[in-house]
Design a protein around this motif. Structure first.
Motif, short mmCIF file in Angstrom:
data_model
loop_
_atom_site.label_atom_id
_atom_site.label_comp_id
_atom_site.label_asym_id
_atom_site.label_seq_id
_atom_site.Cartn_x
_atom_site.Cartn_y
_atom_site.Cartn_z
N TRP A 111 13.78 15.92 0.20
CA TRP A 111 12.85 16.23 1.30
C TRP A 111 11.67 15.27 1.33
CZ3 TRP A 111 12.41 18.68 -3.38
CH2 TRP A 111 11.14 18.72 -3.93
N GLU A 112 11.38 14.64 0.20
CA GLU A 112 10.29 13.66 0.20
C GLU A 112 10.58 12.52 1.19
OE1 GLU A 112 8.86 14.27 -4.46
OE2 GLU A 112 9.95 12.47 -3.88
N LEU A 113 11.86 12.14 1.27
CA LEU A 113 12.23 11.09 2.22
C LEU A 113 12.17 11.63 3.65
CD1 LEU A 113 15.25 9.54 0.27
CD2 LEU A 113 12.95 8.58 0.52
N GLY A 114 12.69 12.84 3.83
CA GLY A 114 12.64 13.43 5.17
C GLY A 114 11.21 13.52 5.68
N MET A 115 10.32 13.87 4.77
CA MET A 115 8.91 14.04 5.17
C MET A 115 8.32 12.74 5.72
SD MET A 115 5.87 15.52 2.76
CE MET A 115 6.81 17.02 2.39
N GLN A 116 8.67 11.61 5.11
CA GLN A 116 8.15 10.33 5.60
C GLN A 116 8.49 10.15 7.08
OE1 GLN A 116 6.50 8.50 3.08
NE2 GLN A 116 7.09 10.31 1.88
N LYS A 167 8.46 -0.49 4.54
CA LYS A 167 7.58 -1.55 5.00
C LYS A 167 6.74 -1.14 6.21
CE LYS A 167 10.51 -5.02 2.97
NZ LYS A 167 11.77 -5.77 3.07
N VAL A 168 6.98 0.06 6.71
CA VAL A 168 6.28 0.49 7.93
C VAL A 168 5.63 1.85 7.72
CG1 VAL A 168 6.49 0.63 10.45
CG2 VAL A 168 8.15 -0.73 9.19
N GLY A 169 4.86 1.97 6.63
CA GLY A 169 4.02 3.13 6.49
C GLY A 169 4.49 4.21 5.55
N ALA A 170 5.75 4.20 5.17
CA ALA A 170 6.24 5.26 4.29
C ALA A 170 5.94 4.95 2.83
CB ALA A 170 7.75 5.45 4.48
N LEU A 171 5.88 6.00 2.05
CA LEU A 171 5.79 5.89 0.59
C LEU A 171 6.99 5.09 0.09
CD1 LEU A 171 3.99 7.41 -1.57
CD2 LEU A 171 5.82 9.11 -1.66
N HIS A 176 0.83 -1.21 0.00
CA HIS A 176 0.00 0.00 0.00
C HIS A 176 0.86 1.25 0.00
CE1 HIS A 176 -2.75 -3.13 1.49
NE2 HIS A 176 -3.66 -2.43 0.85
N LEU A 177 0.31 2.31 -0.53
CA LEU A 177 1.04 3.55 -0.79
C LEU A 177 1.77 4.07 0.45
CD1 LEU A 177 1.34 5.46 -3.30
CD2 LEU A 177 -0.30 6.93 -2.15
N CYS A 178 1.03 4.58 1.39
CA CYS A 178 1.65 5.13 2.60
C CYS A 178 0.55 5.44 3.61
CB CYS A 178 2.46 6.40 2.30
SG CYS A 178 1.48 7.76 1.69
N HIS A 179 0.97 5.70 4.82
CA HIS A 179 0.02 5.99 5.88
C HIS A 179 -0.72 7.30 5.56
CE1 HIS A 179 -1.60 6.91 9.84
NE2 HIS A 179 -1.48 5.62 10.06
N PRO A 180 -2.02 7.37 5.85
CA PRO A 180 -2.81 8.56 5.49
C PRO A 180 -2.22 9.88 6.00
CG PRO A 180 -4.25 6.82 6.34
CD PRO A 180 -2.85 6.31 6.44
N VAL A 181 -1.60 9.88 7.15
CA VAL A 181 -1.06 11.13 7.67
C VAL A 181 0.08 11.65 6.77
CG1 VAL A 181 -0.04 12.29 9.67
CG2 VAL A 181 -1.70 10.45 10.01
N ILE A 182 0.82 10.73 6.22
CA ILE A 182 1.88 11.14 5.29
C ILE A 182 1.27 11.76 4.04
CG2 ILE A 182 3.70 10.28 3.76
CD1 ILE A 182 4.40 8.24 5.96
N LEU A 183 0.24 11.10 3.54
CA LEU A 183 -0.41 11.61 2.33
C LEU A 183 -1.01 13.00 2.60
CD1 LEU A 183 -0.86 10.80 -0.56
CD2 LEU A 183 -2.93 9.58 0.10
#
Lengths: 345, 345, 345, 345
Positions: free
Chosen positions: D245-250, D210-214, D14-21
């Motif tokens: 920064w996309e990685l930092g954001m996760q 594997k734990v919620g990140a994009l 799955h894509l990523c945790h909703p809070v990240i999105l």
């Protein structure tokens, strides 16, 4: 300036066979063009092709065994493939990661006294391709075997034929490391000939360093087309000898008459004398080797005492504290050296 | 079985200096332990340390120049660093990408007759670190120079000192490829000595292959601590000679008395005779070399005619169609060979 | 938590095009199998094949440009070959030696405003193979070009055709780095289309990271058979994204309708507005770029003042002390941002 | 466009945790400088340092697990060293030879349900250095472990402490692959905390993919000085994300509050429900995993039937013809999905 112990540590403790040295002395004043493009190399290659029964063979001379293994393996398989080998294989244990430094994984098969079994290759491949994730894994591209093995053992012609079959049915190259090939071919009961090796393998090398040469190995690709730009690849792997004719000269001498096989046969006789002698003294063998490497088991005390008088190598430390000692004969070993050695037990 | 042309193609066209061959014959029956851990190597190292004036130097023997360059460079810098070198440097042009195969980029500096200038190194570094994106680029970790250069030219002591200074002020190793070091040190007007090289460089090698040895180069790290586990790294780069004492023997002979320098001095005298001769015949020089490589310019026709009688190398094809031809003298060159060569013009 | 300066430092300063984000939100709850074996990737590949006019094309999605270059180059040429590229090429300057870390030398050609000329390729090859020692050198196996180049310039269809011809007559692969391909194809006066690129090149990639995607590049091999086991090679080069469909989604959106080209066209309009504006103010251009990267020359003082209000990059320091400044528009650039920027001069 | 089976094939479906999105949507219009030098990354690093209890830690964000392993291993050990790992280790089996492509040999230790034992490390080292030929072999430079392992098992604090001790007494780095670290730390009975990991290891990574990140992994060097120029090494290994920064954001989202641990705890509860359910149905377990990967044994027929309705992976084919099937829960797994799965048995 040299060791004064009895020289049984290896088969590369002496300079070179006297006939090679004579040839060097006789031709020292000649000039040659570099990098193996000379007539001495051409002559040596012709003799090897003849001995192998492969008139089309592509042949190159390299300096040492690890070097030959790395250059050949890297030239035969693409970067994403690996090489199957016994756990005990020289490339897996004693080459300081040279194969990995060229980017290839060594894929380990069970070792049966140093040998690989065709059924283990078969099993590896069927398991590999049955795995849904095989494209995430290192695909085997070739099989590496040694003959004689690191333990002095030999493949039978039947075993070698079955390995060749399983490789070629599965698009694997079969490569034979012949660092001690002469000693294997000269063994008393072997049914494998040089022509068999050339017929069954896609590449192999005829060891010179350990069989009378100053240095040098002759890598043979019996059928053309297996490698491309091998000369450049030798250079790229920092393995090109400027005075290439020096390597050619080793093999030109060794493959004149039957010299290579004659001197190997001598080493075998010395090894058989040694083996019979230690057996007669009730010393246990660590491996039953028909070639020039013999392995005996001694208590730690006796091993230490032996090492004071004999250059030899501790091959393994057994769980019970005893030592497996390797004793190696060569083209240079003299009968009295064997007898002096036996007298020490 | 050898070339019958006049041998001016290179300085590695003959086997080895007679004294080395004599030593080989005299000691052929001795046995040695392998991999350079023997007393012959120890003796040779002691003599080289003495000649360099560096009693602490770490010394290893390798087989050829490309090999020595790759193993030393890869051992001195981490994988993410590159090596600065002149555009004409051997590592940049003639090593089939061996340095890149070990993962290092060659960072190119302008070549001034084969030489690198301290101000070019300085400029490279200041431009590099002024670049906001330098962390996306290959950081230089060492400077590679040749002495003599590929064009036979030499650094002065002042030039070498300035290179050493700029390197050490900027945390670059200075490495000197001495494939023909003997010929450089024996040049008539040079003010650079072996001790200077050892004092100013962090690593260098003393070329044997081209200066009388059967083969072999002695790599010297004048001050310990520059490399770690070099033995293992030699093995990993498939460059370890089983019969290591053979390499030690070359240098043990060459560094007994003044032999290395005497035979190099002879080659210089032959080169000077050659240079004076071609100049007297009005032949244009392509480079003004004070060492054993001479470069002359001939029309294509004359170059072709020469090549029928002389082993020599086309160095470059000029835009006007003429050829730059390299003629190399060596420890083996005889005065009458030079005169026969001159008679052909 | 973000930069508040005017964003002209690059075309990868913003997350992704809103339509992509919408798609992500809309489909966030779907589950997919990993590693790009999913239907989203299949759909995106079909659209790209259609756009390229190459129904047989092999397509893979990778994450970034350097990565795509290294994996593709290493998959296309054997270890002993190198890659021809302009001195200014990204692989030669700004990839931290990634290509060399895969063992390949970058063979440098002259850069003409970032472009390579067919005659320079021709000259390199004829010089190379005329050299008697070419087998000691790195053989060129492919030509790497960028379109647009690092300086924003573009090949004409005629130039690209001639490069393709010289490559294919000489058995070189032609590879095009399309990190900013969209901006090149959307330039006002270009005569090169995506179908031309696919017809003339053996491999190229369609840049996503800089043209609206969250990340990602689509590497296209228009004709099958150029590479083998590319999936495994991606993995071996640590470049395989577990959630592969995320990459497919970028291109599936960008290649729906004309989105990729529309947003690139917008960036071009912004760049043209910027270029016209600076010209009107009498500011000198460093390069005459028809694409989204613009290069202007400022005094050091003015450059420093600009940098306080604008995210931009010092491209080069000129000998006279002035600065070449790069200003980049993107799919995200707003007209008012350009005007605010122009108001600063 | 997505799979409609029950998603138990992996924890990256799955894509990523909703809070990240939500965060991505909310900040989509912001601009950032590239390559991770931005404030989002700085914020995420600060939060991770806090969570680890290591205020001095050096932290970098990479995209995937294989990538992180290769870049970290290659940065921590010199080229001539290898990495010790269990036979079942991801780097040894499922990374397509990526570690070897960087030149390092994987030195294999016995796997005990995926774990390495301190006494096996000790034994390897004592055997290694007792071997007279160890300088011809690949010296171990680090120990690689996974937590949870590939079989879902966990080290106890005592086991981890003993591994850390044996490594540090023997100058080995200890590296922990935390692709699923969250699930390990959230397991019901574990006594290992993130602070323990940071205290005992020299490097480890906190798995995001594997734990919620994009996508994304955070590699942590708890104590500075372990690696040099890591940024450049990331780039050299073609692993630098332009939009860093996309990685930092996760990780900035995942390490706000307790989110990373909360969502991992949810997956553990789902796994426990699944495990209890299959046990209740009398299904045999292949491994006794306390984390989010569960392994059950089914007949080939039942496995095939299951695969029609469930995305899952055949882990191994048993000798008796039965199949070991892996079922993976994640932060996204819903209770009803577990129940639907259980209803199929």
């Amino acid at each position: 300036m040299s060791t004064t112990k009895l020289p049984f540590a290896s088969d590369y403790m002496h300079l070179c066979h006297p006939v090679i040295l004579e040839r060097m002395v006789a031709t020292a004043d000649q000039s040659h063009i570099g990098y193996g493009c000379d007539e001495v190399c051409a002559s040596a290659k012709a003799k090897i092709r003849e001995a192998c029964g492969t008139p089309e063979a592509e042949i190159h001379f390299l300096i040492g065994g690890t070097q030959t293994n790395v250059v050949a393996i890297d030239a035969m398989i693409p970067p994403y493939q690996g090489v199957l080998a016994a756990a005990t294989a020289h490339i897996n244990v004693h080459e300081a990661g040279a194969v990995e430094s060229a980017g290839h994984k060594v894929l380990v098969l069970p070792s049966h006294d140093g040998k690989v079994r065709a059924e283990d290759v078969e099993r590896f491949l069927s398991t590999f391709y049955a795995d849904e994730t095989w494209e995430h894994m290192v695909e085997p591209g070739m099989l590496y075997i040694t003959h004689p093995t690191e333990l002095g053992t030999l493949y039978t012609l039947d075993e070698l034929t079955r390995l060749s079959d399983v490789c070629h049915r599965n698009r694997l190259w079969l490569y034979l490391d012949g660092a001690r090939l002469g000693y294997g071919l000269a063994a008393t009961d072997t049914d494998v000939t040089l022509k068999d090796v050339a017929r069954l393998c896609d590449a192999f090398y005829i060891g010179g360093t350990k069989v009378g040469a100053l240095m040098g190995e002759a890598v043979v690709f019996p059928r053309p087309g297996v490698v491309k730009r091998f000369f450049t690849q030798i250079k790229r792997h920092n393995s090109l000898l400027a005075k290439g004719w020096e390597l050619g000269m080793q093999f030109d001498v060794l493959f004149t008459g039957n010299l290579y096989f004659d001197i190997a046969r001598h080493a075998i006789r010395m090894a058989e004398r040694l083996k019979a002698g230690v057996r007669a003294k009730g010393i246990e063998l660590y491996a039953d080797s028909p070639t020039n490497q013999q392995f005996i088991i001694l208590s730690a005390d006796k091993a230490a005492a032996l090492a004071e008088k004999v250059d030899c190598e501790v091959w393994a430390r057994l769980d019970d504290g005893r030592m497996a000692i390797r004793l190696v004969t060569s083209w240079h070993t003299r009968e009295e050296e064997v007898d002096q050695l036996l007298a020490l037990f």
